[in-house]
Structures are given as structure tokens and as C-alpha cells.
Design a protein around this motif. Structure first.
Motif, PDB file in Angstrom:
ATOM      1  N   TYR A  30      -0.784  -9.597  -0.129  1.00 22.35           N
ATOM      2  CA  TYR A  30      -1.780 -10.342   0.640  1.00 22.35           C
ATOM      3  C   TYR A  30      -3.090 -10.540  -0.120  1.00 22.35           C
ATOM      4  CZ  TYR A  30       1.429  -9.271   4.486  1.00 22.35           C
ATOM      5  OH  TYR A  30       2.542  -9.164   5.281  1.00 22.35           O
ATOM      6  N   GLY A  31      -3.071 -10.330  -1.425  1.00 22.96           N
ATOM      7  CA  GLY A  31      -4.292 -10.509  -2.196  1.00 22.96           C
ATOM      8  C   GLY A  31      -5.045  -9.214  -2.384  1.00 22.96           C
ATOM      9  N   ASP A  32      -6.332  -9.322  -2.673  1.00 21.57           N
ATOM     10  CA  ASP A  32      -7.124  -8.133  -3.001  1.00 21.57           C
ATOM     11  C   ASP A  32      -7.178  -7.123  -1.862  1.00 21.57           C
ATOM     12  OD1 ASP A  32      -7.578  -9.098  -5.485  1.00 21.57           O
ATOM     13  OD2 ASP A  32      -9.649  -9.717  -5.147  1.00 21.57           O
ATOM     14  N   TRP A  33      -6.936  -7.582  -0.636  1.00 25.46           N
ATOM     15  CA  TRP A  33      -6.917  -6.680   0.509  1.00 25.46           C
ATOM     16  C   TRP A  33      -5.943  -5.528   0.266  1.00 25.46           C
ATOM     17  CZ3 TRP A  33      -3.353  -7.816   5.157  1.00 25.46           C
ATOM     18  CH2 TRP A  33      -3.447  -6.791   6.093  1.00 25.46           C
ATOM     19  N   THR A  34      -4.806  -5.812  -0.387  1.00 22.41           N
ATOM     20  CA  THR A  34      -3.797  -4.777  -0.606  1.00 22.41           C
ATOM     21  C   THR A  34      -3.540  -4.523  -2.087  1.00 22.41           C
ATOM     22  OG1 THR A  34      -2.076  -6.471  -0.341  1.00 22.41           O
ATOM     23  CG2 THR A  34      -2.653  -5.165   1.594  1.00 22.41           C
ATOM     24  N   GLY A  35      -4.519  -4.822  -2.929  1.00 24.22           N
ATOM     25  CA  GLY A  35      -4.400  -4.532  -4.351  1.00 24.22           C
ATOM     26  C   GLY A  35      -4.788  -5.721  -5.203  1.00 24.22           C
ATOM     27  N   PRO A  36      -5.520  -5.499  -6.297  1.00 22.20           N
ATOM     28  CA  PRO A  36      -5.966  -6.586  -7.158  1.00 22.20           C
ATOM     29  C   PRO A  36      -4.804  -7.459  -7.629  1.00 22.20           C
ATOM     30  CG  PRO A  36      -6.979  -4.521  -7.812  1.00 22.20           C
ATOM     31  CD  PRO A  36      -5.931  -4.182  -6.790  1.00 22.20           C
ATOM     32  N   ALA A  37      -4.936  -8.772  -7.432  1.00 22.63           N
ATOM     33  CA  ALA A  37      -3.932  -9.749  -7.882  1.00 22.63           C
ATOM     34  C   ALA A  37      -2.565  -9.528  -7.248  1.00 22.63           C
ATOM     35  CB  ALA A  37      -3.813  -9.737  -9.409  1.00 22.63           C
ATOM     36  N   SER A  38      -2.513  -8.829  -6.107  1.00 20.82           N
ATOM     37  CA  SER A  38      -1.211  -8.503  -5.522  1.00 20.82           C
ATOM     38  C   SER A  38      -0.515  -9.701  -4.892  1.00 20.82           C
ATOM     39  CB  SER A  38      -1.359  -7.383  -4.480  1.00 20.82           C
ATOM     40  OG  SER A  38      -2.060  -7.831  -3.345  1.00 20.82           O
ATOM     41  N   ALA A  39      -1.188 -10.844  -4.814  1.00 20.15           N
ATOM     42  CA  ALA A  39      -0.531 -12.052  -4.317  1.00 20.15           C
ATOM     43  C   ALA A  39       0.042 -12.873  -5.464  1.00 20.15           C
ATOM     44  CB  ALA A  39      -1.509 -12.899  -3.504  1.00 20.15           C
ATOM     45  N   THR A  40       0.063 -12.309  -6.673  1.00 20.30           N
ATOM     46  CA  THR A  40       0.596 -13.014  -7.832  1.00 20.30           C
ATOM     47  C   THR A  40       1.881 -12.345  -8.316  1.00 20.30           C
ATOM     48  OG1 THR A  40      -0.594 -11.682  -9.479  1.00 20.30           O
ATOM     49  CG2 THR A  40      -1.762 -13.575  -8.535  1.00 20.30           C
TER      50      THR A  40
END
Length: 351
Positions: free
Chosen positions: A321-331
Motif C-alpha cells: 500500500y505504499g509508504d504506509w506499510t514500508g518504503p516503496a512497498s507498492a513497487t
């Protein structure tokens, strides 16, 4: 009939596959439930000209490098879909496609996962549903009065359907810049942004963005001053089509209009622009309706997390879900680290 497993992963896109890979490596029994009828997640539904920001080797999930696409430094969405389909098979991930998760409920030590294909009980749940199914459109005055066509990023495919039309593209991020650039030459485009567009340096692509996000995470973990990460570099990656349109003077953004009228847009100073269509490239919200029964929502619908774990329920994790759950985690490249951390925490919980 109710079935049991240790972990249910909701969502079979890149985040769901990444955590499935790590759960499999740890020997944890799990099941991935995916609403999509085929492999590829949201990449199956993007616009035709979309390409990755990074070369294939820098757009890979854990364990398997994405092969290059012949003739293209930056792979297209179809190449990503094929890669994700191959990834599923290569690691024999236990995924069921075409299954819609309706709700997750608390049953004491277990979580009950209700779907349109039956019920599962699990000791932990990973929500990896992403944001694509929850497009956001701002509450702009006059939106209901406009008689032309309105659509969001999720509905845009290619410029052919707008040939000869007057199109207002709203949004100053990557999607807005790319779709506005895609339309130039076939439509009369008015690009509208909340603030002046901020382009990243032309030599910056997804590799540099991932490095910036990783550096920011390290800075925060060490208690040092926030560097701002990716946001400090700009909002728009100057991919070749965007760069060409920008350099040709075809991406001169106008400030956000005050309202929509029946015929188009109107600014606060009274200037009007007629339009046949408005494309809202205004982002997304996390798709979390299936978790409503757990009553974890805080202010503005946000669920408090510690890393990927729900702060109020250690059985629930969030990925992608993006930075909410980790840096760059939506990539593609960024989700691997947070997926690994989530899998390790789940192993500790189960033991």
C-alpha cells in the motif's frame, strides 16, 4: 464448508506473490485468494502505453529476476503480467483466482475469511489488495453538472477514443503526466495540476527512487532527520514520452480550476475551457472494505500499523500500500523486503 490454513493472503498481485514466496520458503501453510480471474494483478488493466520506470532487472520480485523485454529498456505492462504469471508457476504458489473476499471476522484465536467461494479459518491474514479497485475522485464543485464524459485513470486505455476531442486531464503525478503526454497529437489537452509539476532529473528512474526510499527508511530507523525520500526529488519521472512532450512545450500545466460547468472547466478568475471529457488522474485509496468487520479503522479510515502489522491485532498484516506499510512497498522491487519481514513476523506468531 469451512476450510483451515495457517495464513490467508488476500490479493494475488505482486505483493501477494512476494509474501507467498517468503511464506513458502519458511514452510508456512498458506493460501492466496485473488479476485482477478487470471494472473497479473492490476497490471492487466493499465493503459496501453504504460511502461515501467526501471529496467527489468530492477523490477523484480524476490527470488526471480524479471527477464528483459526485447527491444525495450523499460518493459511494458504485458511483459509484467507474463512475468507474474510465470512467477506463480515457478514457485508453485497456492493461489486461487476468481475468488472475492467479502469479509474477515475475529473468532477469538482465529480469523474467519468469508468469500464468494466458501469460508476459511486462519491463524493470520495478510491483506495485499492494493489500491487499483478504489480510485479517488475529489469532490469538485459542479462535477455532477458536467455533461461530457468523466473517467478515472483506471478507465483510460489509449488516445484513439479521444481523437479530435477537448480533454482536461486532472492530476500532477506520474499518471497525469503520462496520460496527458499520451493524448497529445490526437486530442486538444488541458493539463491541470494542484501545484506546478515537479519533474525528477531526466537521468532518474525507478532504481534511484528505490535507493532514495531505502535510504530514508535507514535514516528514520536510526533516528536521524527525515530526508524526505522520493518526495524530496519530485513528483514525476521523466520517462521518454513525458520528456518528449514536455520538451516540445505540450505539457504546460494550468492551476486547478475552481469548478466544473455543464460545458467544461471554470477557473476562479472567470476563465473557462470547454471540454468533451475530464480524466481524473487523482490517485487511489487502499482497498480495505473486507476488513471493516474487524473495527480497526482509525481517523480518516487509516489503520494503525507497526511495520506491516496492525498495531491492534498481530494476526493481521498489510502489504503493497505504499509508504504506509514500508518504503516503496507498492513497487515490484520494493515489496520484497516488507514481504520478507511480514513472513518472519508471522512465523514468530505461529510458533
Amino acid at each position: 464448508m469451512t476450510q483451515h490454513t495457517d495464513v490467508v493472503v488476500v490479493g494475488g498481485g505482486q505483493a501477494g506473490l512476494a509474501v507467498g514466496y517468503h511464506l513458502r520458503r519458511l514452510g508456512i501453510e498458506h493460501l492466496i485468494l485473488d479476485a482477478q480471474t487470471a494472473a497479473g494483478g492490476a497490471w492487466q488493466h493499465t493503459w496501453d502505453s504504460l511502461r515501467l520506470f526501471s529496467p527489468a532487472a530492477y523490477s523484480s520480485l524476490p527470488g526471480r529476476l524479471m527477464p528483459g523485454q526485447e527491444g525495450h529498456l523499460y518493459p511494458d505492462a504485458g511483459h509484467v503480467v507474463a512475468y507474474l504469471a510465470d512467477y506463480e508457476k515457478r514457485y508453485e504458489l497456492p493461489i486461487q483466482h476468481g475468488v472475492w473476499v467479502d469479509a474477515v471476522h475475529d473468532e477469538g484465536t482465529l480469523l474467519r475469511v468469508e468469500t464468494d467461494s466458501g469460508t476459511w479459518r486462519a491463524r493470520a491474514v495478510v491483506s495485499a489488495t492494493g489500491t487499483w479497485t478504489r480510485p479517488f475522485v475529489p469532490a469538485v464543485e459542479g462535477r455532477q453538472e458536467f455533461t461530457g464524459r468523466q473517467l478515472h485513470t483506471v478507465h483510460y486505455k489509449n488516445p484513439a477514443e479521444f481523437a479530435g476531442q477537448r480533454v482536461v486531464v486532472v492530476g500532477g503525478g506520474n499518471s497525469g503526466a503520462q496520460i496527458a503526454a499520451d493524448l497529445t497529437g490526437q486530442a486538444a489537452v488541458t493539463w491541470v495540476t494542484q501545484r506546478p509539476p515537479r519533474y525528477l532529473a531526466d537521468d532518474i528512474d525507478g532504481r534511484a527512487l528505490f535507493d532514495a526510499a531505502t535510504a530514508r527508511r535507514k535514516t528514520l530507523d536510526e533516528g536521524r532527520t527525515d530526508t524526505g525520500g522520493v518526495a524530496s526529488l519530485g513528483d514525476i519521472v521523466a520517462v521518454p514520452p513525458v520528456r518528449a512532450a514536455r520538451d516540445a512545450g505540450l505539457l504546460a500545466a494550468r492551476p486547478m480550476f475552481a469548478r466544473l460547468t455543464a460545458r467544461g472547466a471554470e477557473w476562479a478568475d472567470g476563465i473557462r475551457q470547454d471540454a468533451d471529457a475530464v480524466i481524473w488522474t487523482t490517485g487511489f485509496r487502499p482497498a480495505l472494505a473486507h476488513l471493516a468487520g474487524l473495527r480497526l479503522r482509525g481517523t480518516r479510515g487509516h489503520i494503525a500499523t507497526t511495520g506491516t502489522r496492525a498495531s491492534e491485532d498481530p494476526r493481521l498484516h498489510f502489504l503493497g500500500y505504499g509508504d504506509w506499510t514500508g518504503p516503496a512497498s507498492a513497487t515490484l522491487i520494493g515489496v520484497g523486503r516488507t514481504a520478507r519481514e511480514a513472513a518472519r513476523e508471522i512465523r514468530t506468531l505461529l510458533s
